[in-house]
Design a protein around this motif. Structure first.
Motif: not given
Ligand SMILES: [Zn+2]
Length: 429
Positions: A267, A272, A254, A205, A244, A208, A212-213, A285
Motif C-alpha cells: 500500500w 491509510l 496498492y 508492516d 506500506y 499498516l 488491516l493487520q 482490500t
C-alpha cells in the motif's frame, strides 16, 4: 598399427575433447556474483563480479530505463546505457574490459508497469528487494546460455534476512539458476511469522492499520482453506509480505504480485487510516488479497499476451471467495457490473485483461457448471496439473487452456469464445 601412434591419436582426441568441453562450458554457462549490502547508514550498495573480464554486461529485465537515474556507479568511468533493443547495459566510457563494478542504489518504491517493484520498503526500515531486477548477462543475453547467480546479502549483524525457506542474520548467500524470474529478499527487523499464521510466513508492516493487520491474519487461513479445497495444494510454505510506504507526490494505491512462492501486498500514499473509512475499502482490500492468493495457487508464469486467462480467473476466484459471505455479496455484484461496463468500453489492453477476463471467466464457469459443479475451478485444477507435468520449456499456455476448456465444456463453446476474445483484442489495435 603400432601401439605408439594409437596412444598419440588417443592423447590427441583427449586433448581435443578437453578443449571442446572447456569451450562449451565457457560458452554455455556463466557465473555471476551479485553482492548487495545495506550499511548502518541505510545505504544500499551493489557489486557485480564476473568470472572473466567483460566489455559490457546486459540486464535481463528492462521494463524502462530507470536504472540510468537510480543507480550511481561508485567508480568514475562506468555508465549505464541503453541498446537498440531498449535493454540497459553497463560499460566503461573508455571501452576497456572490467571484471567487477559497483553501484549505490535508490531503495525507494517505484511502480514499474509490467514488472515487480525493485524495492518494497516497510515503514520500520525493512525492505524487500526483487533479485530478478539485478540479474545480468556477461556481454549479451543469449537464450542458450545457462546462468548461475550467487547472491550474497550483507547487512548489520542485528538485521534479519529472509528468502523462502532460508533465513539468517547479518549475511545470507544463495544461488539462483533461473535467469528470467527471481525471488524477494526481506532485509529488516522482523524475523517473520510473529503472529504465527500456520502454513504461511508473514511479514506485516507495523504501520499498516491494526484492523488491516488483523484482517490479514484472520483472512489468510480462510483463504488457504478456500483455495486448498478447490485447487492443487501448495507444496511449499508461501511467504506473504505486506508493506506500506508514503509518497511525496500525492499518489496512492496498492499493488500486489506473486513471484514463485512469495506474495507482495504493498500500500502506498495517502494516510491509510483515512482511506480505511472510505466506501468499500475493506471489500476492495479483501478482493485484492484474494486475487493475489489465486495467483499463488495458479503457480506459474502464464502467457503475457493472453493475460486475461490468469488475471480474469484470479478476479473470478476472488469474487467467489467474497460471495461466500452475505456481507460482501452486494459488493461482488457491483464488481461484476463494473467489469461488464469496462469490458465493453475500455481501450487499455491491461484493463481489458482484468475486466473482460472476469466476464469471460464467468461465462466459462457457467458453461462448465452444466456438467461439473466446481465450475471454473475444475478447469483450473486440470490446467495447473497439466502445466506441472509439462516438459517443454515454453509451453503454449493459451492452446492448452482452450484445449482443456473444450474438454470440460464443448468444442463449439471453446471455439466460439476464442473468436469473441480474438475479436475484442483486435478491436484494440
Ligand atoms: Zn493479478
Amino acid at each position: 598399427m603400432h601401439k605408439k601412434p594409437i596412444l598419440v591419436v588417443l592423447l590427441g582426441v583427449a586433448v581435443g575433447l578437453w578443449f571442446v568441453a572447456q569451450w562449451l562450458h565457457g560458452n554455455r554457462s556463466a557465473m555471476v556474483t551479485v553482492e548487495m549490502t545495506r550499511t548502518e547508514q541505510q545505504q544500499w550498495l551493489l557489486e557485480y563480479t564476473f568470472a572473466k573480464p567483460v566489455q559490457q554486461a546486459t540486464f535481463i529485465r528492462n521494463p524502462d530505463s530507470s536504472r540510468q537515474q537510480r543507480w550511481q556507479p561508485l567508480e568514475a568511468g562506468f555508465y549505464i546505457g541503453r541498446d537498440a533493443e531498449q535493454r540497459e547495459f553497463i560499460a566503461r566510457a573508455d571501452g576497456q574490459p572490467f571484471q567487477s563494478v559497483a553501484f549505490q542504489l535508490t531503495p525507494t518504491y517505484v511502480s514499474l508497469r509490467k514488472d515487480y517493484a525493485p524495492f518494497m520498503p516497510f515503514s520500520d526500515g525493512g525492505v524487500a528487494w526483487f533479485t530478478g531486477r539485478f540479474k545480468i548477462c556477461p556481454e549479451h543475453c543469449q537464450s542458450a546460455m545457462q546462468f548461475v547467480y550467487t547472491f550474497t546479502m550483507r547487512a548489520p549483524e542485528d538485521v534479519h534476512i529472509l528468502i523462502p525457506e532460508q533465513q539468517g542474520m547479518g549475511a545470507l548467500s544463495w544461488q539462483e539458476t533461473s535467469a528470467t524470474d527471481g525471488s524477494l529478499v526481506y532485509v529488516g527487523p522482523q524475523q517473520g511469522n510473529s503472529e504465527g499464521v500456520r502454513g504461511v510466513t508473514t511479514l506485516l508492516d507495523p504501520q499498516l492499520p491494526t484492523s488491516l493487520q488483523q484482517g490479514l491474519a484472520t483472512e489468510t487461513p480462510a483463504l488457504l482453506n478456500f483455495f486448498n479445497a478447490r485447487l492443487p495444494s501448495l507444496t511449499y510454505t508461501p511467504m506473504v509480505l505486506a508493506s506500506y510506504s508514503t509518497t511525496d507526490d500525492g499518489r496512492y494505491g496498492y499493488q500486489g504480485g506473486v513471484v514463485n512462492q512469495q506474495m507482495t501486498l504493498h500500500w502506498y500514499g495517502a494516510v491509510l487510516s483515512e482511506r480505511l473509512r472510505g466506501a468499500y475499502f475493506v471489500e476492495d482490500t479483501l478482493w485484492f488479497v484474494a486475487h493475489e492468493f489465486a495467483h499463488l495457487y495458479q503457480a506459474g508464469q502464464f502467457s503475457q499476451d493472453q493475460a486475461w486467462i490468469h488475471e480474469g480467473a484470479a478476479e473470478f476466484m476472488a469474487a467467489r471467495y467474497l460471495q461466500q459471505s452475505p456481507l460482501t455479496a452486494d459488493y461482488t455484484e457491483l464488481r461484476f457490473q463494473q467489469a461488464r461496463q469496462d469490458c465493453a468500453e475500455e481501450h487499455d489492453p491491461i484493463a481489458v485483461h482484468y475486466a473482460c477476463g472476469l466476464v469471460w471467466s464467468e461465462r466459462i464457469d457457467a458453461e462448465i457448471r452444466k456438467r461439473h459443479e466446481s465450475g471454473l475451478f475444475f478447469l483450473w485444477y486440470m490446467y495447473i496439473d497439466a502445466l506441472q507435468q509439462e516438459t517443454s520449456a515454453q509451453p503454449d499456455y493459451t492452446e492448452l487452456y482452450y484445449k482443456l476448456m473444450g474438454e470440460v465444456t464443448s468444442e463449439a463453446f471453446a471455439t466460439e469464445l476464442e473468436e469473441t476474445i480474438s475479436a475484442r483484442y483486435r478491436a484494440l489495435q
